[in-house]
Design an enzyme around this catalytic site. Structure first.
Site, PDB file in Angstrom:
ATOM      1  N   ASN A   7     -35.658 -26.380 104.165  1.00 26.57           N
ATOM      2  CA  ASN A   7     -36.339 -25.320 103.393  1.00 26.57           C
ATOM      3  C   ASN A   7     -36.901 -24.452 104.296  1.00 26.57           C
ATOM      4  O   ASN A   7     -37.897 -24.938 104.468  1.00 26.57           O
ATOM      5  CB  ASN A   7     -36.848 -25.592 102.229  1.00 26.57           C
ATOM      6  CG  ASN A   7     -37.169 -24.713 101.271  1.00 26.57           C
ATOM      7  OD1 ASN A   7     -37.295 -23.456 101.553  1.00 26.57           O
ATOM      8  ND2 ASN A   7     -37.691 -24.972 100.064  1.00 26.57           N
ATOM      9  N   ARG A  72     -31.741 -23.837 101.799  1.00 24.19           N
ATOM     10  CA  ARG A  72     -32.260 -22.940 100.753  1.00 24.19           C
ATOM     11  C   ARG A  72     -31.988 -21.507 101.091  1.00 24.19           C
ATOM     12  O   ARG A  72     -32.675 -21.338 102.124  1.00 24.19           O
ATOM     13  CB  ARG A  72     -33.423 -23.235 100.115  1.00 24.19           C
ATOM     14  CG  ARG A  72     -33.772 -22.378  98.937  1.00 24.19           C
ATOM     15  CD  ARG A  72     -35.435 -22.322  98.894  1.00 24.19           C
ATOM     16  NE  ARG A  72     -35.756 -21.414  97.884  1.00 24.19           N
ATOM     17  CZ  ARG A  72     -37.185 -20.934  97.882  1.00 24.19           C
ATOM     18  NH1 ARG A  72     -38.089 -21.345  98.630  1.00 24.19           N
ATOM     19  NH2 ARG A  72     -37.509 -19.978  96.979  1.00 24.19           N
ATOM     20  N   HIS A 160     -35.421 -18.044  92.372  1.00 28.61           N
ATOM     21  CA  HIS A 160     -35.546 -19.279  91.815  1.00 28.61           C
ATOM     22  C   HIS A 160     -34.765 -20.094  91.362  1.00 28.61           C
ATOM     23  O   HIS A 160     -34.708 -20.845  90.462  1.00 28.61           O
ATOM     24  CB  HIS A 160     -36.971 -19.564  90.895  1.00 28.61           C
ATOM     25  CG  HIS A 160     -38.002 -19.047  91.591  1.00 28.61           C
ATOM     26  ND1 HIS A 160     -39.196 -17.985  91.264  1.00 28.61           N
ATOM     27  CD2 HIS A 160     -38.675 -19.258  92.953  1.00 28.61           C
ATOM     28  CE1 HIS A 160     -39.997 -17.928  91.853  1.00 28.61           C
ATOM     29  NE2 HIS A 160     -39.658 -18.746  93.035  1.00 28.61           N
ATOM     30  N   ARG A 220     -48.362 -11.277  94.285  1.00 33.25           N
ATOM     31  CA  ARG A 220     -47.664 -10.147  94.210  1.00 33.25           C
ATOM     32  C   ARG A 220     -47.624  -9.744  92.599  1.00 33.25           C
ATOM     33  O   ARG A 220     -47.935 -10.281  91.665  1.00 33.25           O
ATOM     34  CB  ARG A 220     -45.883 -10.626  94.206  1.00 33.25           C
ATOM     35  CG  ARG A 220     -45.830 -10.751  95.534  1.00 33.25           C
ATOM     36  CD  ARG A 220     -44.271 -11.467  95.911  1.00 33.25           C
ATOM     37  NE  ARG A 220     -44.258 -12.877  95.744  1.00 33.25           N
ATOM     38  CZ  ARG A 220     -43.300 -13.597  95.865  1.00 33.25           C
ATOM     39  NH1 ARG A 220     -42.054 -13.367  95.812  1.00 33.25           N
ATOM     40  NH2 ARG A 220     -43.499 -14.756  95.817  1.00 33.25           N
ATOM     41  N   GLU A 340     -36.030 -28.911  94.015  1.00 33.04           N
ATOM     42  CA  GLU A 340     -35.037 -27.947  94.563  1.00 33.04           C
ATOM     43  C   GLU A 340     -34.197 -28.819  95.651  1.00 33.04           C
ATOM     44  O   GLU A 340     -32.976 -28.439  95.587  1.00 33.04           O
ATOM     45  CB  GLU A 340     -35.655 -26.582  95.220  1.00 33.04           C
ATOM     46  CG  GLU A 340     -36.300 -25.851  93.904  1.00 33.04           C
ATOM     47  CD  GLU A 340     -37.181 -24.564  94.402  1.00 33.04           C
ATOM     48  OE1 GLU A 340     -36.815 -23.726  94.523  1.00 33.04           O
ATOM     49  OE2 GLU A 340     -38.216 -25.017  94.712  1.00 33.04           O
TER      50      GLU A 340
END
Length: 353
Positions: A7, A72, A160, A220, A340
């Site tokens: 990742n 990923r 996601h 953000r 994940e």
């Protein structure tokens, strides 16, 4: 059979090694190479470091024991499922760098490093956007000229997806398919997104063409009036400066003027700091508003799943969100730890088989 999951981020390379035993995969180790927070300019060295760690600590004797490498990939564009890395996949990752400038360059660099270091090992790209490919046109189109969609692919993609897919599967295993027919999964961390899932398929999600849209995040802003960009530019802000503000200095950090870390905001909230109080109320309201909208899209609400760093640990935020949603009857609220890396390993294993 062993699967290495990588990742890659702008300043880190997380890696985890899995081994298939019987019908399931089990993690052998979980480590991270972060280079002290500095940007990794040479992912070949970073991947080599990871491999040295695995061999030095006797998790493997040689890299040839690894049967596949799963990556990923944050933005996969039109790809609707995981795929073996090919030149076409590499071209897609390059094409969507402008949409995910913090992630896709690192994802690509990691893939290219592995091609040089381990050319005989199969690599698999697992796209964060793939789970959202079932979102209908009415949900993914923007109110812009349709030619922008046809020419530039300007639409909602969502992100996601690996996390949303994983925690939904865990909820279904725990409660049964009927109990999670109409579910909203809430991935709340430094990046935040919500997904409406009907009968196992995503029908809407909060992030859009880029990971800026949707609910607020660590740095953000989430949804805001786009005319603000023009206003700031007229006030003397360059577009580069505005972009930096939107990516690095907004969200929880911007509104609180304290921190992008929810733990810091909670500590200040308990001391009745007005900045922390307004931030938590604002954040909870924005999340609840999305869940309410998705309850309408789903035709009801059976289950809400919270996951990721904030979703799993910030009990106080979950309570504030659920207090807003008392009008919506629901049967289940779950907190599920996302994994994940395991999901990526499972996807990779499909191709290795």
């Amino acid at each position: 059979m062993k699967i290495l999951v990588l990742n890659a981020g702008s300043s880190s390379l997380k890696f985890e090694l899995f081994e298939k035993k019987g019908r399931s995969l089990h993690s052998i180790t979980e480590e991270a190479f972060d280079n002290h927070g500095k940007p990794i300019k040479n992912f070949k060295k970073a991947v080599a470091h990871a491999m040295r760690f695995l061999t030095h600590n006797k998790f493997i004797k040689h890299h040839t024991e690894i049967d596949g490498i799963g990556h990923r990939i944050v933005h996969g564009g039109h790809h609707t499922e995981s795929e073996i890395v090919t030149m076409n996949v590499i071209a897609t990752i390059k094409k969507f760098i402008p949409n995910a400038p913090l992630h896709n360059p690192a994802n690509l660099a990691c893939i290219l490093a592995c091609k040089k270091l381990f050319p005989r090992i199969t690599q698999v790209a697992v796209f964060d956007t793939a789970f959202h490919h079932t979102i209908p046109e009415k949900a993914y189109l923007y109110g812009l000229p349709y030619s922008f969609y046809k020419r530039f692919g300007m639409r909602k993609y969502g992100f996601h997806g690996t996390s949303h897919s994983y925690v939904f599967e865990q909820a279904r295993k725990k409660l049964g398919a009927r109990a999670v027919r109409r579910t909203v999964t809430c991935h709340l961390g430094n990046g935040c997104s919500l997904t409406a899932i009907l009968n196992g398929k995503a029908i809407d999600t909060s992030m859009g063409f880029t990971p800026l849209e949707g609910v607020p995040m660590g740095t953000r802003p989430g949804d805001f009036d786009p005319a603000i960009i023009f206003y700031l530019h007229e006030k003397g802000y360059s577009f580069a400066k505005i972009k930096d503000i939107l990516i690095h200095k907004s969200g929880l950090r911007g509104v609180s003027e304290l921190s992008s870390d929810m733990r810091d905001i909670w500590a200040a909230y308990k001391k009745h700091d007005n900045r922390a109080v307004r931030t938590l109320k604002w954040f909870a309201y924005r999340i609840a508003k999305y869940i309410g909208a998705y309850a309408v899209a789903l035709g009801g609400l059976d289950c809400i799943v919270f996951t990721a760093g904030i979703g799993e640990n910030a009990f106080y935020l979950r309570k504030m969100v659920l207090d807003y949603l008392k009008i919506f009857p629901r049967k289940h609220v779950l907190v599920i730890h996302t994994d994940e890396e395991l999901k990526i390993a499972e996807e990779t294993l499909k191709f290795i088989r």
